[in-house]
Design a protein around this motif. Sequence first.
Motif, PDB file in Angstrom:
ATOM      1  N   SER A 179      -6.878   9.604 -11.864  1.00  0.00           N
ATOM      2  CA  SER A 179      -7.781   8.511 -12.574  1.00  0.00           C
ATOM      3  C   SER A 179      -7.568   8.595 -14.296  1.00  0.00           C
ATOM      4  CB  SER A 179      -9.317   8.755 -12.434  1.00  0.00           C
ATOM      5  OG  SER A 179      -9.698   9.961 -12.706  1.00  0.00           O
ATOM      6  N   ASP A 208       2.821   6.162 -16.005  1.00  0.00           N
ATOM      7  CA  ASP A 208       2.029   4.872 -15.627  1.00  0.00           C
ATOM      8  C   ASP A 208       2.580   3.809 -16.917  1.00  0.00           C
ATOM      9  OD1 ASP A 208       0.966   5.727 -18.012  1.00  0.00           O
ATOM     10  OD2 ASP A 208      -1.194   5.679 -17.351  1.00  0.00           O
ATOM     11  N   LEU A 254      -4.891   6.157 -15.742  1.00  0.00           N
ATOM     12  CA  LEU A 254      -4.926   4.712 -15.331  1.00  0.00           C
ATOM     13  C   LEU A 254      -5.173   3.882 -16.625  1.00  0.00           C
ATOM     14  CD1 LEU A 254      -7.808   4.673 -12.556  1.00  0.00           C
ATOM     15  CD2 LEU A 254      -5.372   4.650 -12.538  1.00  0.00           C
ATOM     16  N   ASP A 286       4.633   1.127  -4.629  1.00  0.00           N
ATOM     17  CA  ASP A 286       3.312   0.369  -5.622  1.00  0.00           C
ATOM     18  C   ASP A 286       2.443   1.334  -5.570  1.00  0.00           C
ATOM     19  OD1 ASP A 286       1.610  -0.955  -6.815  1.00  0.00           O
ATOM     20  OD2 ASP A 286       1.298  -2.456  -5.371  1.00  0.00           O
ATOM     21  N   THR A 307      -1.261   3.145  -6.693  1.00  0.00           N
ATOM     22  CA  THR A 307      -2.327   2.797  -7.476  1.00  0.00           C
ATOM     23  C   THR A 307      -2.460   3.438  -8.725  1.00  0.00           C
ATOM     24  OG1 THR A 307      -3.455   3.136  -5.322  1.00  0.00           O
ATOM     25  CG2 THR A 307      -5.002   2.984  -7.479  1.00  0.00           C
ATOM     26  N   GLY A 308      -2.714   2.804  -9.823  1.00  0.00           N
ATOM     27  CA  GLY A 308      -2.775   3.081 -11.123  1.00  0.00           C
ATOM     28  C   GLY A 308      -1.625   3.335 -11.936  1.00  0.00           C
ATOM     29  N   ASN A 344       1.000  -1.149  -0.125  1.00  0.00           N
ATOM     30  CA  ASN A 344      -0.058   0.017   0.040  1.00  0.00           C
ATOM     31  C   ASN A 344       0.998   0.963  -0.002  1.00  0.00           C
ATOM     32  OD1 ASN A 344      -2.262  -1.554   0.128  1.00  0.00           O
ATOM     33  ND2 ASN A 344      -2.273  -1.767   2.434  1.00  0.00           N
ATOM     34  N   LYS A 351      -1.430   9.764  -5.137  1.00  0.00           N
ATOM     35  CA  LYS A 351      -2.217   8.871  -5.859  1.00  0.00           C
ATOM     36  C   LYS A 351      -2.099   9.453  -7.578  1.00  0.00           C
ATOM     37  CE  LYS A 351      -3.680   6.340  -2.200  1.00  0.00           C
ATOM     38  NZ  LYS A 351      -2.954   7.204  -1.112  1.00  0.00           N
TER      39      LYS A 351
END
Length: 524
Positions: free
Chosen positions: A12, A50, A15, A380, A382-383, A2, A9
């Motif tokens: 979106s 990403d 992603l 790590d 998210t996305g 996490n 973060k």
Amino acid sequence: MNAPENIAKIPSTALSASPLATQVAATFDQLGLSFDDRLGSDLTVFSPIDGSQLAALRMDTPGDVDAMVANARTAFAAWKLVPAPHRGELVRRYGAQVREHKEALSLLLSIENGKILTEARGEVQEVIDICEYAVGLSRQLFGLTIASERPEHRLTEYWHPMGVLGLISAFNFPAAVWAWGTTVALVCGDSAIWKPSEKTPLTALAFAGLLAKAADDYDLAPNHLVQVAIGDARCGTAIADHPDVAIVSATGSVRMGQDVAVRVAGRFGRSVLELGGNNAAIIAPSADLDLALRGAVFAATGTCGQRCTSLRRLIVHHSIRDAFVQRLTATFATLRIGSPLDDATHVGPLIDQIAFDGMQRALEQARREGGTVHGGERLDLTGAADGYYVRPAIVEMPQQSAIVCEETFAPILYVMGYGTLDEAIALQNGVSQGLSSSIFTNDVREAERFQSAQGSDCGIVNVNIGTSGAEIGGAFGGEKVTGGGRVSGSDSWKNYMRRATATVNYSASLPLAQGVKFDLDIDP
């Protein structure tokens, strides 16, 4: 794992591949540009945010470079005849275009390069600033009048346009490095071919595209004045080898520079090299430690440690070392690591897996050589499964070992202690690189000595600021394996011109220099 609380973060919109690619396309539309003619399947461009695909491009070949050089030679023949202040007018118009689109260009740069937005904006501002610098320079390309030893003789030096500039740039400053050389070369009367890094070709197409637009609207600018070669090392080799490329300016690794230097020297061309840096800062007992802490943290972690001027070695006096390392470690723990598109982020991603793997190898070697490593692990987010986000590493070293003497292009800061200033300067100078250096001290004698011939052997020598963030007015570059070149600032414009020494005799006699006698009986 996490993400910790201080890890930003990924938005979106990042992603999947399509949103960032769509954003890039929208940015080109906003700029009034297109790269449709460059589409292909040779080169896939990814975002380090990403790992998503941004575009697939057609790469140029060495044959394409030959054609570009021929076009550049034709452009040079016309451009060198344009008075320098009028050449400066083109650069002024280009700078205005960049200023108008600063935010869009910054976003594009951040998406493709991975540096945080505030640094991307700073790089675009640097392009604007260097345009203004070059415009002013266009009215100051002055030579010399020299006292002649012969009566009624005038001895002068002139500077003339040189020819075609071949500029090879790296991914970490995909716009600024090009602007440093190209805008100055343009006002000097040269044409240019730009070979950007394969990792940041879209940024190159955008910045060069705006210059092409400015040239199209300026009737004094010939066609093909500036061209972009999208390709791999073969294009760079073709530029370095080409006999009609008068100047090769290369920014990147020492290995690349060694290859370029040999190739260009073999044909008696001119090279301007700005290569590796293994930069150190000395923290003296008298230093303002709050200032030193702020300077060290940005210099070590800016652009995720992927600057040629990044701080890689911290040399701290034994009396303050433990306390300073404790504060440094605590400050590193507060850094927000995440999407460069988030204005709150301090540290974005490494450019790719190659950079990450190199960082991990260096940390493992540092451990084997007695180092204590704090941080350095991959995060790590998210996305961002295919983004290489790392916690910047602090490595306490017992001595300046083999790995400390290498440049690892990642956020690794080696910390060592010293007892005397002589010892600190010896550590500072005890590596093969010689780009940037700094000392934090409130002792005027220490500061002056560090800047003297007994002090730092680097091209950049700072007092009470970090090693990164050079201003455009000063000559930028370094010594030893850094290459010795000065790519911009000060009188580096002379790299892009040729010098001619002229003697004019306005007397009725013909005296020779150095008192040489060569009398002839000539019939009237």
